[in-house]
Design an enzyme around this catalytic site. Structure first.
Site, PDB file in Angstrom:
ATOM      1  N   ASP A 146      77.239  20.494 -61.751  1.00  0.00           N
ATOM      2  CA  ASP A 146      76.262  19.751 -62.534  1.00  0.00           C
ATOM      3  C   ASP A 146      76.710  19.731 -63.995  1.00  0.00           C
ATOM      4  O   ASP A 146      77.028  20.770 -64.586  1.00  0.00           O
ATOM      5  CB  ASP A 146      74.892  20.407 -62.417  1.00  0.00           C
ATOM      6  CG  ASP A 146      73.861  19.730 -63.292  1.00  0.00           C
ATOM      7  OD1 ASP A 146      73.334  18.681 -62.888  1.00  0.00           O
ATOM      8  OD2 ASP A 146      73.605  20.241 -64.401  1.00  0.00           O
ATOM      9  N   ASP A 164      78.283   8.652 -67.536  1.00  0.00           N
ATOM     10  CA  ASP A 164      78.180   7.589 -66.525  1.00  0.00           C
ATOM     11  C   ASP A 164      77.838   8.230 -65.188  1.00  0.00           C
ATOM     12  O   ASP A 164      78.629   8.191 -64.246  1.00  0.00           O
ATOM     13  CB  ASP A 164      79.503   6.816 -66.441  1.00  0.00           C
ATOM     14  CG  ASP A 164      79.426   5.644 -65.477  1.00  0.00           C
ATOM     15  OD1 ASP A 164      78.318   5.126 -65.255  1.00  0.00           O
ATOM     16  OD2 ASP A 164      80.483   5.259 -64.938  1.00  0.00           O
TER      17      ASP A 164
END
Length: 298
Positions: A146, A164
């Site tokens: 993450d 993105d």
């Protein structure tokens, strides 16, 4: 007037036919994988290979098999406008891998830069390697984690951070908040910039604008013409003027000749001066960031 209406109707009908022709169907799917987080499809049609996350309607990544440096999707090309803000980045971070289009183009423009990719889904990494030619090298590393957790832990500084991380049209809300952007700001080197792929949906755009302004002050944004994407560029130390950005992009095109990128033309076409949002717009916070509801609010 009647002839004009007929003409416009014919154009819309023709575009609809083209769109339906280009849209992949289940018959075009060449691979499908279930990851711990989502279903990932790979399709191939009309010389274009695509990665879809969640459904075939998703447009996560695409590659022209005959021309890999051509940007099939508008937003990935627009993200390269960040090149007008940093002359010679030494360290670049890309959050969200997809098929690796953004990373591949950055490697072409900046062959000497160190690039770090952070992607939380291992199956996306595997498919990027198998179908889109993604590979690490001596100056490119991969982190499967993450992004927020990794950014909070690392002490590295970056000249460019590109965000993105959409997956299947879903926006990870914890990568949009004031608290997250505060972490991003801390990881930018002196003169560094963040470039974020966001949505143009007014309800979300207003909240994102207020949030970026709260963390960075002024920012620039670029509006998609063929998509619902908005690219935001911000920096702790302030941004150069639009004229300076345009001149840097023109110089980059003249000296490095990046393949398949009309950087100056994109600037002229997509730059939207003086972004505004209503007074009193609330920023996105860890306590309240309904971004996936806001992006669908028309």
């Amino acid at each position: 007037m009647k002839r004009f209406i007929i003409f416009v109707t014919a154009i819309i009908f023709s575009l609809a036919i083209v769109f339906l022709y280009l849209l992949p169907t289940s018959a075009d799917v060449i691979d499908e994988k279930e990851s711990p987080y989502q279903t990932i499809f790979i399709s191939e049609a009309n010389g274009i290979r695509r990665m879809h996350v969640g459904s075939l309607l998703d447009r996560s990544s695409a590659m022209d098999l005959k021309d890999p440096y051509r940007h099939v999707y508008e937003y990935t090309a627009m993200m390269m406008l960040v090149s007008g803000y940093v002359d010679a980045p030494k360290k670049i971070l890309v959050v969200g891998l997809g098929g690796g289009t953004v990373t591949r183009t950055l490697r072409m423009i900046y062959p000497d830069a160190e690039i770090t990719n952070v992607e939380f889904d291992p199956e996306i990494v595997a498919m990027a390697r198998q179908y889109f030619g993604y590979a690490e090298d001596a100056k490119m590393k991969l982190v499967v984690e993450d992004a927020r957790r990794w950014l909070r832990r690392t002490t590295e500084q970056f000249d460019m951070i590109l965000l993105d991380a959409y997956h299947g049209g879903y926006i990870p809300f914890h990568l949009t908040t004031r608290e997250f952007l505060g972490i991003v700001r801390e990881r930018l080197s002196q003169g560094g910039v963040v470039c974020s792929n966001t949505w143009i949906s007014q309800a979300l755009a207003d909240r994102e604008s207020a949030t970026y302004h709260a963390v960075f002050g002024g920012f620039h944004h670029y509006i998609g013409k063929l998509s619902t994407n908005r690219i935001v560029v911000a920096a702790p130390g302030g941004l150069p003027s639009p004229e300076v950005v345009r001149n840097r992009l023109a110089e980059l095109e003249a000296t490095r000749k990046p393949q398949r990128l009309d950087l100056k033309g994109m600037f002229e076409n997509h730059f939207a001066p003086n972004p505004t949002w209503p007074d009193g717009t609330k920023v996105l916070t860890d306590d309240y960031a309904p971004v996936n509801l806001l992006k669908d609010d028309t």
